[in-house]
Design a protein around this motif. Structure first.
Motif, short mmCIF file in Angstrom:
data_model
loop_
_atom_site.label_atom_id
_atom_site.label_comp_id
_atom_site.label_asym_id
_atom_site.label_seq_id
_atom_site.Cartn_x
_atom_site.Cartn_y
_atom_site.Cartn_z
N VAL A 97 0.83 -1.20 0.00
CA VAL A 97 0.00 0.00 0.00
C VAL A 97 0.87 1.26 0.00
O VAL A 97 0.57 2.23 -0.70
CB VAL A 97 -0.96 -0.01 1.20
CG1 VAL A 97 -1.61 1.35 1.40
CG2 VAL A 97 -2.04 -1.08 1.01
N ASP A 101 0.64 3.79 -3.08
CA ASP A 101 0.23 5.18 -2.83
C ASP A 101 1.25 6.17 -3.40
O ASP A 101 0.88 7.24 -3.89
CB ASP A 101 0.03 5.41 -1.33
CG ASP A 101 -1.26 4.77 -0.82
OD1 ASP A 101 -2.09 4.37 -1.65
OD2 ASP A 101 -1.42 4.67 0.41
N LYS A 105 0.74 9.00 -6.73
CA LYS A 105 1.21 10.39 -6.79
C LYS A 105 2.23 10.59 -7.91
O LYS A 105 2.78 11.67 -8.07
CB LYS A 105 1.85 10.79 -5.46
CG LYS A 105 0.93 10.64 -4.26
CD LYS A 105 1.72 10.83 -2.96
CE LYS A 105 0.88 10.54 -1.74
NZ LYS A 105 1.68 10.56 -0.49
N TYR A 180 -6.95 2.22 -7.16
CA TYR A 180 -5.75 1.64 -7.74
C TYR A 180 -6.03 1.13 -9.16
O TYR A 180 -5.20 1.30 -10.07
CB TYR A 180 -5.22 0.49 -6.87
CG TYR A 180 -4.80 0.93 -5.48
CD1 TYR A 180 -3.81 1.89 -5.30
CD2 TYR A 180 -5.38 0.37 -4.34
CE1 TYR A 180 -3.41 2.29 -4.02
CE2 TYR A 180 -5.00 0.75 -3.07
CZ TYR A 180 -4.01 1.72 -2.91
OH TYR A 180 -3.63 2.11 -1.65
#
Length: 687
Positions: A97, A101, A105, A180
């Motif tokens: 995760v 993440d 970005k 995702y």
């Protein structure tokens, strides 16, 4: 690198380079390259007017993903909430995760770039390390070796391999979070918008297209049930898949360029055409690419399981291509022959044997951090290879040497993978670290002590040929070099590779004889370097003796690399590992008539603290070891200690592309006339 053009239409190489390159080719290869050149000229027109293969006759581009050939989504959605594998999945989920993440970005970590922002949307046509845009002209006219105009192609290609999409796909399956999945679609859409078929760096290398195909298949299949795959997206996406397969299949590498590139090209086409079975030509591509894989696993691998490129980093790279393709064959009832799987098993077993004395494989030959899929393990994770091998072959020996079950095994074999792994029965075996010979490939392991214990000593001697095929692209001038590990810790190392394209002087240095634990004569390399991926005259190595006795292991070998000198020199090296006191003795014989200068190089790992005790006696303290290692050089040698030196280049270790750290290298020099012998003694600690 594989696709080296032999005419100066697009590249400004020296005339001598082209002459030598032509000499390395067979007549058949020259004809093939001439035809390829004609095809490239025709492509100038083809791509300019967008005269590309017609849309599939069955209309499959708008048919969605309803009847794909297989599925890799064998991990149930949100399964990791259960943490059913002794807590491992909690650890995997947390790490995954965090990584996903960052990718959301557009912060990427690869090579020497850490959390590098690649833009929003991502700029797919840029070397983000040097902040250089890449040319957007017809792909075959882009000189990917010209750093000034194109940047470092590896820095461009790495994010375009789309490993990150599989990370995002895994995050979706592990958590059930649809954002995702949406990011997978968004990145593919932006890539297709910025990369018109046939133009720019990202259509330049068929290998890159092959790797991207594999990642596309895995990522899109993982998010098939997310609801994020619109009919419009799927139609455009499948059109791009088709063009990738078409472009690779018409450019399969041949001749002196048919190394790991050909394996990756064939794997990409095989996996994509096995998944998108409704593509026009899918069946033909599948048969052709499968036959290539079956042929190349034999021709590019020795019977002992090691890769013929003599670059141990590429052992992992091609092994992944072979395994993933083989699994796809099984999933689609198109299994590969038994000989194919036997060779994969030999490759895994060779990795296991070479890694028992250390924490990873030695860095002999080129390595560029290449891998195929990110399934949660590091590219050269020994546990990942052995976990997968144990599951593939129900192999107790492989299982017994796994420290922790690998996440990669979980993604490849599904929710029950851990239970399958746990069910493999292990019988009691000796923990003695045994010496062994890779006779076919030319590597010899001198070993003693117990596996995983502080008393284990592992020495790998290189008696192999320089590299694979006519140009030996990924070989180094490292005949009779050796690595040393004590208590699984690196002591003497091959310093690595560091660079391919950006820093030509560093590329040259890390391939030289002086960058390896062997002997240089008169400041020359053992083999003749003709270019960054090409060799001329090569040192030939001969094993003269190999003995494994109760109290010692002995290897004696020689090479003829310096017999090309007006006054020829033969280098013979004798390595003896004493099992009773863990003492390694290296005797170097230099056989000649007239006068020369010898330099003996010893490259220590960055984890070693090297202190001169007295004269030519050195004490080596190693992080993680309690015992002091005594290193005694011949008293007749003049010894220089180099660390992080730029002039001369020496005293560096590179464990990753564009990553290097200073370390200690001992350079022992002696001018001599006639035959001479030098003895080095390394006391590796108590038994």
């Amino acid at each position: 690198m594989g696709d080296l053009l032999f005419l100066g239409c697009f590249y400004m190489q020296s005339i001598n380079w082209y002459v030598e390159r032509l000499k390395s080719m067979s007549q058949e290869e020259i004809v093939w390259r001439a035809k390829s050149l004609a095809r490239d000229h025709f492509d100038k027109v083809r791509f300019a007017i967008e005269w590309l293969p017609a849309a599939d006759k069955t209309g499959c581009y708008g048919a969605g993903l309803s009847n794909m050939g297989f599925s890799v989504s064998n991990v149930r959605l949100g399964a990791w909430e259960d943490a059913e594998i002794d807590g491992l999945t909690r650890e995997w989920r947390q790490k995954l995760v965090v990584k996903a993440d960052d990718l959301m970005k557009h912060n990427f970590t690869f090579f020497d770039l850490n959390n590098k922002f690649l833009g929003h949307p991502i700029d797919w046509n840029r070397d983000h390390g040097a902040d250089k845009p890449t040319p957007q002209r017809l792909a075959q006219t882009v000189n990917y070796r010209d750093f000034e105009n194109s940047g470092d192609c590896k820095l461009v290609w790495e994010p375009n391999r789309h490993h990150q999409l599989v990370v995002l796909g895994r995050a979706y399956r592990a958590t059930g979070n649809e954002r995702y999945a949406a990011e997978v679609v968004s990145q593919i859409e932006s890539w297709m918008e910025q990369n018109k078929a046939g133009y720019g760096m990202n259509w330049r290398s068929p290998l890159e297209l092959g790797i991207r195909l594999i990642n596309w298949v895995w990522a899109v299949d993982m998010i098939r049930d997310s609801g994020k795959l619109s009919e419009e997206f799927v139609g455009q996406f499948k059109r791009n898949v088709y063009l990738h397969c078409w472009d690779v299949a018409r450019k399969f590498s041949k001749g002196s360029s048919a190394n790991n590139h050909l394996v990756g090209e064939a794997a990409g086409v095989y996996i994509a055409s096995s998944y998108f079975t409704d593509m026009d030509a899918a069946k033909r591509w599948r048969v052709e690419s499968k036959n290539i894989l079956i042929e190349e696993i034999q021709s590019q691998t020795y019977p002992d399981g090691l890769n013929r490129e003599h670059a141990l980093g590429y052992q992992f790279f091609v092994l992944q291509f072979y395994i993933f393709s083989g699994l796809v064959g099984r999933w689609t009832n198109d299994d590969f022959p038994a000989s194919y799987w036997q060779q994969i098993k030999a490759m895994v077993e060779s990795v296991m044997a070479l890694s028992l004395g250390g924490e990873s494989l030695p860095m002999f030959g080129d390595r560029d951090d290449g891998y195929v899929l990110d399934l949660g393990s590091e590219p050269e994770d020994i546990d990942a290879i052995l976990s997968v091998g144990a599951l593939l072959f129900n192999d107790a020996g492989m299982k017994s040497n796994v420290n922790r079950f690998s996440e990669t095994g979980y993604w490849l074999f599904g929710n029950n993978a851990w239970q399958q792994f746990d069910a493999i029965e292990i019988s009691d075996t000796s923990d003695r670290l045994a010496s062994c010979a890779f006779i076919d490939s030319g590597y010899y392991l001198l070993q003693t002590g117990s596996v995983g214990k502080s008393n284990c000593v592992s020495v790998l001697l290189d008696c192999a040929e320089l590299g694979y095929g006519a140009i030996a692209a990924h070989g180094h001038a490292d005949a009779l070099s050796f690595s040393l590990r004590v208590g699984r810790k690196d002591i003497l190392v091959d310093p690595g590779t560091y660079d391919y394209f950006t820093y030509p002087e560093w590329r040259k240095y890390f391939r030289t004889t002086s960058a390896h634990n062997t002997v240089s004569i008169d400041g020359l390399d053992q083999s003749e370097m003709l270019g960054p991926f090409m060799w001329g005259k090569r040192a030939n190595t001969t094993l003269e003796s190999w003995e494994t006795l109760d109290d010692m292991t002995l290897a004696v070998a020689s090479h003829d690399g310096y017999t090309r000198l007006p006054d020829p020199v033969t280098h013979r090296r004798n390595l003896k590992l004493n099992n009773n006191d863990n003492c390694l003795t290296i005797k170097d014989d230099l056989l000649t008539i007239s006068g020369h200068t010898a330099k003996l190089y010893f490259h220590f790992s960055e984890f070693c603290d090297v202190k001169q005790l007295s004269g030519n006696l050195f004490g080596i303290n190693v992080d993680g070891l309690d015992e002091l290692i005594n290193f005694q050089l011949d008293d007749r040698l003049s010894v220089e200690i180099l660390k992080g030196s730029d002039d001369p280049k020496c005293g560096w270790v590179s464990r990753g592309y564009h990553q290097k750290v200073p370390t200690v290298t001992l350079v022992a020099t002696k001018k001599f006339t006639g035959n001479v012998s030098f003895t080095t003694t390394i006391n590796c600690g108590i038994k």
